[in-house]
Design a protein around this motif. Structure first.
Motif, mmCIF file in Angstrom:
data_model
loop_
_atom_site.group_PDB
_atom_site.id
_atom_site.type_symbol
_atom_site.label_atom_id
_atom_site.label_comp_id
_atom_site.label_asym_id
_atom_site.label_seq_id
_atom_site.Cartn_x
_atom_site.Cartn_y
_atom_site.Cartn_z
ATOM 1 N N ALA C 80 0.841 -1.192 0.000
ATOM 2 C CA ALA C 80 0.000 0.000 0.000
ATOM 3 C C ALA C 80 0.874 1.238 0.000
ATOM 4 C CB ALA C 80 -0.929 0.005 1.194
ATOM 5 N N ASP C 81 0.220 2.311 -0.227
ATOM 6 C CA ASP C 81 0.922 3.577 -0.318
ATOM 7 C C ASP C 81 0.025 4.613 0.346
ATOM 8 O OD1 ASP C 81 2.582 5.600 -1.058
ATOM 9 O OD2 ASP C 81 1.794 5.747 -3.098
ATOM 10 N N ALA C 82 0.579 5.422 1.210
ATOM 11 C CA ALA C 82 -0.220 6.468 1.841
ATOM 12 C C ALA C 82 -0.015 7.759 1.082
ATOM 13 C CB ALA C 82 0.211 6.651 3.287
ATOM 14 N N VAL C 83 -1.108 8.377 0.688
ATOM 15 C CA VAL C 83 -1.017 9.655 -0.022
ATOM 16 C C VAL C 83 -1.197 10.773 0.992
ATOM 17 C CG1 VAL C 83 -2.062 11.127 -1.763
ATOM 18 C CG2 VAL C 83 -1.880 8.658 -2.141
ATOM 19 N N GLY C 84 -0.273 11.697 0.983
ATOM 20 C CA GLY C 84 -0.398 12.825 1.898
ATOM 21 C C GLY C 84 -0.763 14.088 1.143
ATOM 22 N N PRO C 248 9.315 -1.347 1.139
ATOM 23 C CA PRO C 248 9.881 -0.157 1.815
ATOM 24 C C PRO C 248 11.049 0.444 1.043
ATOM 25 C CG PRO C 248 9.841 -2.074 3.292
ATOM 26 C CD PRO C 248 9.333 -2.542 1.977
ATOM 27 N N LYS C 249 11.796 -0.422 0.341
ATOM 28 C CA LYS C 249 12.918 0.070 -0.445
ATOM 29 C C LYS C 249 12.461 1.134 -1.440
ATOM 30 C CE LYS C 249 16.118 -1.580 -3.948
ATOM 31 N NZ LYS C 249 16.259 -2.671 -4.909
ATOM 32 N N HIS C 250 11.273 0.977 -1.955
ATOM 33 C CA HIS C 250 10.776 1.947 -2.933
ATOM 34 C C HIS C 250 9.785 2.928 -2.318
ATOM 35 C CE1 HIS C 250 12.811 0.222 -6.374
ATOM 36 N NE2 HIS C 250 12.492 -0.973 -5.908
ATOM 37 N N GLY C 251 9.720 2.954 -0.980
ATOM 38 C CA GLY C 251 8.916 3.988 -0.341
ATOM 39 C C GLY C 251 7.474 3.598 -0.065
ATOM 40 N N TYR C 252 7.162 2.298 -0.135
ATOM 41 C CA TYR C 252 5.775 1.908 0.087
ATOM 42 C C TYR C 252 5.631 1.110 1.379
ATOM 43 C CZ TYR C 252 6.001 3.053 -4.847
ATOM 44 O OH TYR C 252 6.249 3.684 -6.028
#
Ligand SMILES: Nc1ncnc2c1ncn2[C@@H]1O[C@H](COP(=O)(O)OP(=O)(O)OP(=O)(O)O)[C@@H](O)[C@H]1O
Ligand SMILES: Nc1ncnc2c1ncn2[C@@H]1O[C@H](COP(=O)(O)OP(=O)(O)OP(=O)(O)O)[C@@H](O)[C@H]1O
Ligand SMILES: [Mg+2]
Ligand SMILES: [Mg+2]
Ligand SMILES: O=P([O-])([O-])[O-]
Lengths: 244, 610, 260, 244
Positions: C80-84, C248-252
Motif C-alpha cells: 500500500a501507499d499512503a497519499v499525503g 519499503p525500499k521503494h517507499g511503500y
C-alpha cells in the motif's frame, strides 16, 4: 601624373611613388611553393600587365595583394599598398575598396542587374538614389554594357550572358572609383567590339588610376600596358619592360 | 582514337563500330526514381495512417467542432470539450520559442561559419550538434532545475510553471537544430561569392548580408522549419514546465503578456498526457482528443505555409533596387561581430552547463562496469541491455529512414514544380511536427495489434522512422535548392540521364546536408520515449537482443530514464536515471563524431565549384 | 519469447515488480515488466488479453469491469501507499497544523487562495494537482468527493498539473506556498516538506495501518482468473517475506504494515 | 567522310548530310525574342564557327540544340540531330551524349581530377578501370592538360586554375567521343601555348567529328573553321562562307 588619393578614411594621403609594392612575394601551399618569388612595383597611374601560362599563379598573386588568399595558402614576402604594409588575414575592407580586384570568374549575385551594379557602391558611399544611379550608369557605360541592359536594369542579373556578366563585374568595380584596379582577364569572354569598349575604358584610366591587368592576350598587353610582369610555371619571375 | 570500348548503344564518333541494339550505358541508374518516389510515398503513407487514425477516432463519437474552436473549457466529466486555450497555448509557446531561438541561432551559425577559423569552428559545430542530441527528458529535467526558477524570479509566478518557461525550454531545444542546419547551408555557399564581395571593399558584415545570406536562405529556412516542427511536436520537455493547466486564456489583449507567465496547456501536452489512455478507444471523449490531433496537424501545416510564403520561386521576389547603406560602416561591422560572436556564448554556456549537470548527477556512467553489465531489478546493476536495445532501434531506424528521407528530399528538390514542392514540404513538416505519441498510438493499433506483432523492436523502429524522415528530407531539399544551375547544366550536357544526374551530382552535392539531417533526426529519435513505450520496449526482462520480430521487445535508454525519473522512490534509481542520460548523450556524441568525420571529408577536399 | 510472463501498467508498481522479477530470474522465470499507459493502460491490456498481469496503483472500478465483461479480474494487493497532502515547511511552521476535508476541497478547487485563510502565514497558495488517471489523484478525489464526480479544475492562475512523483516533489520544494497530493514515502529525508494531518489524523504508520488515516491506496497485481503456474510463482514471491522487503525500499508500505 | 550513326533507337540509320540542322530557330523569353531566327546546317565532320557580339545569344543557341534551355525560355523553329527532330523539354540523355555541349563556365564537380575527367564517360560505357583510364589520359592529352596534371590525378579538382578547369571540361567531353561537339569559347581563359594545344585537338577532329565552335576571336575562327554562322544583337542571322 595625378595624385592618387585613397578613400575618405585615410584622410587624403597622397602618394607619389608606388601604389602597390611587392617584394619577394611567395605563395605556399603547406611546404610547397605555388608561386614566386615575385617582386614588382606599380607606379601611380600606370597600367601593368601580368602575364604567364595558365596555372602559373596570376590569379593567386592578385588575391594575395588584397589579402584574399584561399584558406590553406600562405603568403611570404611583403606587400605594400600606398606605403602601408598589407598584413595577412586582417580582413581590411578599406584596403579592398582602395585596391579593387575583379576576379576571373564573373560572379553575379541574386537580385536585379541594378542591385548587382550597386553591390559595392551602396555600402561604400552615402548618396541619394539618383546620385547612385548616375554613377552606376556611368560605370555601365564605361564597361560597354549600358546599351544592352540600360532598359532592363530591374531584370534578374542571373539571365545575363557570360560576357555581359564579365562587364557587369567590371562596372561595379569601376563604380567604386578605386585608387587601383586588379583586373583578372577582364575581356576573356568578350567579342572584339565589347573588348574594344572595355579596353578604351582601361586606357582612359591611365594616368588616373593604377591598373594591374592579367591577360593571356599578348596583343592586348601590348596595346594597354606600360610594362609587363611575367610569372612562369617554373616559379621564376622576370619583370620586363615592354613597349608602350 | 583507335580505342574500341564496349559501348554499344551510344552514338559516338563514326570510327567506333557498334551493334545496333542493347543498352550499353554504364548504368542507367533507373532505380533512382523508384527509390526517390518511395521516399515521398512513405511521407504520404505516414500522413495517411495518421489521418486515418485520427479521422476514424473523430468519427467514433460526435465532435462539436464549434465548441472545440471557441470554448476554452475542457471538462471530460461534463462532456465539455473546448480546445481554444490549448490552441492558444501551442501558438504562444511556438512563437516564443522561435522568437528566442531563431535570431540567436542564426547569429551563432553565421559566427561559426563566417567568423571563426575552421580550427575553432569545427569542434564548436560538433558540440552544438551534440546539444541537439540531448534527449528531451534531460531538457525537461534541466528545465525544472534551471528555467522554472528563472521564470519564477522574472514574473510573480510561484514555481515558474508557465508558457514562458515552456517557450524558453523549447527555444533551448530547437536552437541547436537551427544552428546546425544553418551552418550547413552557409558552408555550401561557394567561396567565389565571398571573394567577389570582399574584393569590392565590403566589410564582413556587408559580405554576409549581401552575398552569403541570400544564397543560404533556403537552407536556413529549412532549419527554422525543422525547429518549428520540433517545437510543435515536443511533449515531454514542455510537459514538465508548462503547468498543464486547462482553460487558461488571456481575458483582454492587455492580458496576453501576463498570460505568458502563468501555467497553460498545449495541444501536444494534452495529447501526450494520460488522457488518450483514459478516453478509451471510441466515444465523444476519444473523438474530441482525435479532433485535437487533427487541429494540431492543420496548425503545423498552416504555420509552414505561412513561414514559407513568398520564398519559393526566386522570381517571385520583386526586384527592388537597394538603397545606400554606407553609414557608420566600421562601427556597424564591429557591433555585428560582437553580437554574432556573443550569440555563440549562449549555446556554448548551454553546452557547458548541460554537460556539467549531467556529469555531476550521472557520474556513474563514467564507470565502464555500468556500460557493460546487465541491469539487476529496477535500478541495480548496469545498463548493457538498454544500450544494446537503443543501438538496435537507432540502427534500424537509420537504415529505413535514410533512404526514404533522402528520396523524399530529392523529389522535393529536383522533380517537383515550385507549387508541388511547397505542398510536399508542408506535408513533410506536418509529419515532423506530429507529437510522437500519436505516431506511437497509430503504430500500436496498426503494427502491434492489427498485424499482431505485439511488442516488437521492429515496430518501435518503424514508429521512429517518421521522426527522422522529415529532417533528412527537408535538409536535403534545402541544399538541392541552393545548387548552382551551372552544375546541373554541365552534368546534363555530358549526356547524363535524370537518374544518373541524381546519383552522380545531386547525391554527392547534398550528402553533407543529408548527413546533418540524419544526425539531427536520429538524435531526436534517440530521446523519444512515448512511442517506444507503446510499441517496442519493456522496462525490465527483455533479452539483450531479440531473436525474432513478433513479441520481441527490447529495453531502451530513453524509456529507462523516463520510467526511473517518474516515480521511483529509491535514491539509486535517480542516480541511474541521470547516469543513463549521460550514457545516451555520450553514445549519440560518439555516433555524431563518426559521422562528422565523414562529412568533413566530403565538405573539405570534395567541395564543389564552378 | 512468448513464454515470458508479461506484466504491465503503473509506474508506481513497476520498480517493485522489476526487483521481484530479477530475484526470480535465477530460478529460470522469465518475466517482462513494462509501464505502458499507467494503471489504466495495464488494466485495459489485461482486458484485451495482451498481458498476464496488470500493475495498478488504484482499485478496480466498476467501469473497468463493464468495459471488459469477459475478463474475470482478480486483484491481489501486494502493498500500500499512503497519499499525503504535502505542504512546505514554511507554511506548516506558519500555523497550518492540520486541514479539514472542506479546507482541502477549498484549496484544490481554488477557493482558498491564501494560507492565512486556514490559519497559516500570509502567503499565496499554489496548487499542484496530479494529472487525471493518476492513482494519487483518484485517492484525493475519493477523499474529498466520495463517489461524486469531481468538478472541473479551477481556472486560477495558481494551479498547475504535475505527473510523476519525483516531478511533484521537485516542484513542491521549489515553490513557496505550494500544496500537492504525494505519496508520503517520497518526502522521507526531505525536511522542507510536511505531510499535513487530515481531519486531525496524521499519516503515521499506525494510522495508515489501522485505516484511520483517510488517504491510503492499495498497490495491486491484477490477473485474469486466479493466478496459475509461473504467474502464481511470481505473485507468491512478492507476497513472501523476502518479496515484501522490496516495498519499503521503494517507499511503500508492506502488507504486514497494513495489517493484511 | 565517315557515316554518322545515331543511337540504337534509330537502328543504325545513316546520314550523309547534316549532323545538325537548324531551321528558323528562335528563342523567346515570354513574348520577347532573345535570339533568331537562325538557320544553319552542320555537315558531318565539318567545323563551324558561331560568332556574334556578347549577349547575342550564342550560348543560348547551343543550349537549345541539346534541349538545355534555362527554365522560362521557349524555343520556336526546328532542330534536327542526325535527321531526327529534337523535341523541347524531353530531357533526352542519348541526344546529349551524341551532341556534347561544353558550357562556357567551367564547372568542376566534387572529387579528384580523375573523377572529373571520368565524369561523363563512366556513365556511358561499361569498361574496366584501366580502359577508362587510358581513354581519359588520351582526352587529357588532347586538351593539353596531361602534362600539368598527369602526375596528380588524385588531387581535388578544386585546386585547378581557371584555364586548367576549362581544359578539364573539354577533356571530359572529348573522352565521350561524341558525334558532334558544341564548344562555348573553349579557350577564353587560356594563354597562347595552351590555346594552341586545344586548337590542335579541335583541328584534329575535323573530318571525324562535327564541331560547332563559339569564339569571339576572329583569328581563331579563321584558323579552325570551314564556315561561320553569325548572330547579331539586332536579332538577325547571316550565315557566311569563310576562308579555308
Ligand atoms: N587553394 C589551392 N590549393 C592548392 N593549390 C592551389 C590552390 N589554388 C590554386 N592552386 C594552384 O596554384 C596554381 C596557380 O593557380 P592560379 O589560379 O593562380 O593560376 P593562373 O595563373 O591564374 O591560371 P589561369 O590563367 O589558368 O587562370 C595552380 O597550379 C593551381 O592548381
Ligand atoms: N534565362 C534567361 N531569361 C531571360 N533572358 C536571358 C536568359 N538567358 C539569357 N538571356 C539573354 O539572352 C541573351 C543571349 O544570352 P547568351 O548567353 O546566349 O549570349 P552569348 O551570345 O553567349 O554572349 P557571351 O558571348 O557574352 O557569352 C542575353 O541578352 C541574355 O541576357
Ligand atoms: Mg587565373
Ligand atoms: Mg555565352
Ligand atoms: O501511481 P500513479 O498512478 O499515481 O502514478
Amino acid at each position: 601624373m595625378d595624385d592618387v588619393t585613397t578613400d575618405a578614411t585615410t584622410t587624403g594621403k597622397t602618394v607619389d611613388g608606388a601604389v602597390i609594392a611587392v617584394r619577394d612575394l611567395q605563395i605556399l601551399d603547406g611546404a610547397k611553393r605555388l608561386v614566386g618569388p615575385v617582386t614588382f612595383e606599380l607606379a601611380a597611374g600606370s597600367t601593368t600587365g601580368l602575364c604567364g601560362p595558365s596555372g602559373a599563379g596570376k590569379s593567386t598573386v592578385l588575391r594575395a595583394l588584397v589579402d584574399l588568399l584561399p584558406h590553406g595558402l600562405r603568403r611570404q614576402g611583403e606587400v605594400e599598398v600606398l606605403g602601408r604594409p598589407v598584413r595577412h588575414g586582417k580582413g581590411d575592407a578599406d584596403l579592398r575598396s582602395t585596391v579593387v580586384l575583379v576576379p576571373q570568374t564573373p560572379v553575379v549575385f541574386g537580385g536585379s542587374i541594378l542591385d548587382n551594379a550597386l553591390f559595392g557602391l551602396r555600402h561604400l558611399v552615402r548618396a541619394s538614389r539618383a546620385e547612385l544611379h548616375d554613377r552606376v550608369e556611368q560605370a555601365l557605360r564605361e564597361a560597354g554594357l549600358w546599351n544592352e541592359v540600360g532598359d532592363r536594369l530591374d531584370t534578374p542579373a542571373q539571365t545575363l550572358s557570360n560576357g555581359q556578366r564579365q562587364r557587369l563585374c567590371l562596372a561595379r568595380a569601376l563604380a567604386l572609383e578605386p585608387a587601383a584596379l586588379l583586373l583578372d582577364e577582364p575581356t576573356s569572354a568578350l567579342d572584339e567590339r565589347s573588348r574594344d569598349t572595355v579596353e578604351e575604358s582601361v586606357a582612359a584610366l591611365r594616368g588616373g588610376r593604377t591598373v594591374l591587368l592579367v591577360s593571356h592576350d599578348p596583343a592586348q598587353v601590348e596595346r594597354l600596358c606600360d610594362r609587363t610582369v611575367r610569372i612562369d610555371l617554373a616559379n621564376t619571375c622576370e619583370p620586363s619592360a615592354a613597349a608602350v | 582514337m583507335g580505342l574500341t570500348l564496349e559501348r554499344p548503344a551510344r552514338a559516338p564518333g563514326p570510327t567506333l563500330p557498334r551493334p545496333s541494339s542493347g543498352s550499353g550505358r554504364g548504368s542507367r541508374a533507373r532505380w533512382v526514381w523508384g527509390w526517390a518516389y518511395s521516399g515521398i510515398l512513405s511521407v504520404l503513407l505516414t500522413l495517411a495512417v495518421l489521418l486515418g487514425y485520427l479521422v476514424t477516432g473523430t468519427a467514433s463519437g460526435s465532435v462539436d467542432w464549434a465548441a472545440l474552436f471557441t470554448s476554452s473549457t475542457w471538462n471530460p466529466g461534463a462532456l465539455a470539450f473546448g480546445g481554444l486555450a490549448m490552441i492558444y497555448g501551442s501558438a504562444a509557446v511556438c512563437v516564443l520559442a522561435l522568437v528566442l531561438a531563431v535570431p540567436i541561432g542564426w547569429a551563432a551559425a553565421v559566427a561559426l561559419s563566417e567568423y571563426l577559423p575552421p580550427r575553432l569552428a569545427k569542434p564548436l559545430r560538433l558540440s552544438i550538434e551534440l546539444l541537439a542530441a540531448v534527449p528531451s527528458i534531460v531538457y525537461g529535467l534541466i528545465g525544472i532545475m534551471v528555467i522554472r526558477p528563472f521564470v519564477a524570479d522574472l514574473g510573480d509566478v510561484p514555481g515558474g510553471d508557465s508558457l514562458l518557461a515552456a517557450g524558453i525550454v523549447l527555444a533551448v531545444m530547437i536552437m541547436p537544430t537551427i544552428v546546425a542546419v544553418s551552418v550547413d547551408a552557409l558552408s555550401a555557399v561557394p567561396g567565389r561569392y565571398r571573394e567577389a564581395a570582399y574584393s569590392l571593399g565590403l566589410t564582413r558584415r556587408e559580405v554576409v548580408r549581401s552575398a552569403v545570406l541570400p544564397q543560404a536562405r533556403s537552407g536556413m529556412r529549412a532549419g527554422v522549419l525543422l525547429g518549428l516542427a520540433r517545437a510543435l511536436g515536443e511533449a515531454i520537455a514542455v510537459f514538465m514546465v508548462i503547468g498543464r493547466a486547462d482553460g487558461r486564456l488571456p481575458e483582454s489583449p492587455g492580458d496576453v503578456f501576463s498570460s505568458l507567465v502563468r501555467p497553460g496547456q498545449t495541444l501536444t501536452t494534452k495529447l501526450a498526457g494520460p488522457e488518450p489512455m483514459l478516453a478509451g478507444t471510441s466515444g465523444p471523449y476519444f473523438a474530441a482528443l482525435c479532433a485535437l490531433g487533427v487541429i494540431l496537424l492543420a496548425l503545423v501545416a498552416v504555420a509552414t505555409v505561412w513561414g514559407t510564403r513568398g520564398s519559393t520561386g526566386r522570381a517571385a521576389r520583386a526586384p527592388r533596387a537597394r538603397r545606400s547603406s554606407a553609414w557608420l560602416r566600421t562601427p556597424k561591422d564591429r557591433v555585428t561581430t560582437v553580437v554574432r560572436l556573443g550569440a555563440l556564448l549562449l549555446p556554448g554556456a548551454l553546452l557547458v552547463g548541460m554537460l556539467g549537470i549531467l556529469l555531476a548527477r550521472g557520474g556513474a556512467a563514467l564507470n565502464p562496469v555500468f556500460w557493460f553489465s546487465p541491469s539487476e531489478g529496477a535500478a541495480g546493476g548496469g545498463i548493457r541491455d538498454q544500450i544494446l536495445g537503443t543501438l538496435l532501434l537507432l540502427a534500424t531506424t537509420a537504415l529505413i529512414a535514410l533512404p526514404l528521407g533522402y528520396g523524399a528530399g530529392i523529389v522535393i528538390g529536383t522533380r517537383a514544380s515550385a507549387k508541388t514542392a511547397r505542398v510536399l514540404e508542408t506535408l513533410t513538416v506536418a509529419i515532423g511536427g506530429t507529437p510522437t505519441i500519436l505516431l506511437g498510438l497509430a503504430g500500436y493499433v496498426l503494427l502491434c495489434t492489427t498485424m499482431g506483432w505485439g511488442r516488437s523492436w521492429l515496430a518501435g523502429a518503424v514508429v521512429l522512422v517518421p521522426v527522422v524522415v522529415p529532417v533528412v528530407a527537408l535538409t536535403t531539399a534545402g541544399r538541392i535548392r541552393s545548387m548552382p544551375a551551372e552544375i546541373t547544366e554541365a552534368a546534363f550536357a555530358l549526356g547524363l540521364t535524370g537518374s544518373q544526374y541524381v546519383r552522380s551530382v545531386v547525391i554527392p552535392y547534398t550528402w553533407p546536408a543529408t548527413l546533418t539531417g540524419l544526425l539531427l533526426g536520429l538524435a531526436r529519435a534517440a530521446g523519444e520515449t512515448a512511442p517506444l513505450i507503446f510499441t517496442a520496449t519493456v522496462f525490465f526482462g527483455a533479452p539483450a537482443l531479440p531473436t525474432g520480430v513478433v513479441n520481441a521487445p527490447v529495453q531502451a535508454l530513453p524509456t529507462h530514464i523516463f520510467t526511473l525519473s517518474q516515480d521511483s522512490g529509491a535514491p539509486e534509481a535517480i542516480a541511474q536515471a541521470w547516469g543513463s542520460a549521460l550514457v545516451l548523450v555520450l553514445i549519440t556524441a560518439g555516433l555524431l563524431s563518426l559521422a562528422v568525420l565523414l562529412r568533413n571529408r566530403f565538405e573539405g577536399a570534395r567541395r564543389w565549384t564552378m | 519469447d512468448s513464454d515470458a510472463v508479461q506484466a504491465s501498467g503503473s509506474t508506481t508498481v513497476a520498480p517493485v515488480a522489476s526487483d521481484a522479477a530479477e530475484a526470480l530470474k535465477t530460478k529460470g522465470l522469465n518475466i517482462t515488466v513494462a509501464t505502458q499507459g499507467g494503471s489504466a493502460g495495464g488494466i485495459s491490456q489485461l482486458g484485451t488479453g495482451q498481458i498476464n498481469i496488470a500493475l495498478s496503483s488504484k482499485p478496480l472500478s466498476e467501469k473497468d469491469q463493464k468495459a471488459y465483461p469477459d475478463t474475470e479480474f482478480v486483484t491481489t494487493q501486494i502493498g500500500a501507499d499512503a497519499v499525503g497532502v504535502i505542504i512546505t515547511k514554511e507554511v506548516a511552521d506558519g500555523g497550518v497544523k492540520g486541514l479539514s476535508k472542506a479546507q482541502v476541497a477549498g484549496l484544490f478547487e481554488g477557493r482558498i487562495t491564501n494560507w492565512k485563510e486556514v490559519g497559516g502565514p500570509d502567503l499565496q497558495v499554489f496548487v499542484y494537482d496530479k494529472e487525471p488517471g493518476r492513482g494519487t489523484r483518484e485517492v484525493l478525489d475519493k477523499f474529498i468527493y466520495g463517489n461524486d464526480e469531481p468538478p472541473a479544475p479551477p481556472k486560477s492562475a495558481s494551479y498547475a498539473i504535475v505527473g510523476g512523483n519525483l516531478e511533484t516533489r521537485n516542484k513542491l520544494k521549489s515553490t513557496r506556498g505550494s500544496v500537492a497530493p504525494l505519496s508520503t514515502g517520497f518526502i522521507d529525508g526531505h525536511p522542507g516538506l510536511v505531510a499535513v494531518p487530515l481531519e486531525g489524523v496524521a499519516p503515521t504508520l499506525d494510522n495508515v495501518a489501522s485505516g484511520t488515516y483517510p488517504m491510503t491506496r492499495p498497490l495491486y497485481m491484477i490477473t485474469n482468473g486466479r493466478p496459475k503456474g509461473t504467474v502464481k510463482q511470481y505473485i507468491d514471491y512478492i507476497l513472501s517475506a523476502e518479496g515484501q522487503k522490496l516495498l519499503p525500499k521503494h517507499g511503500y508500505l508492506t502488507r504486514e504494515q497494513m495489517g493484511l
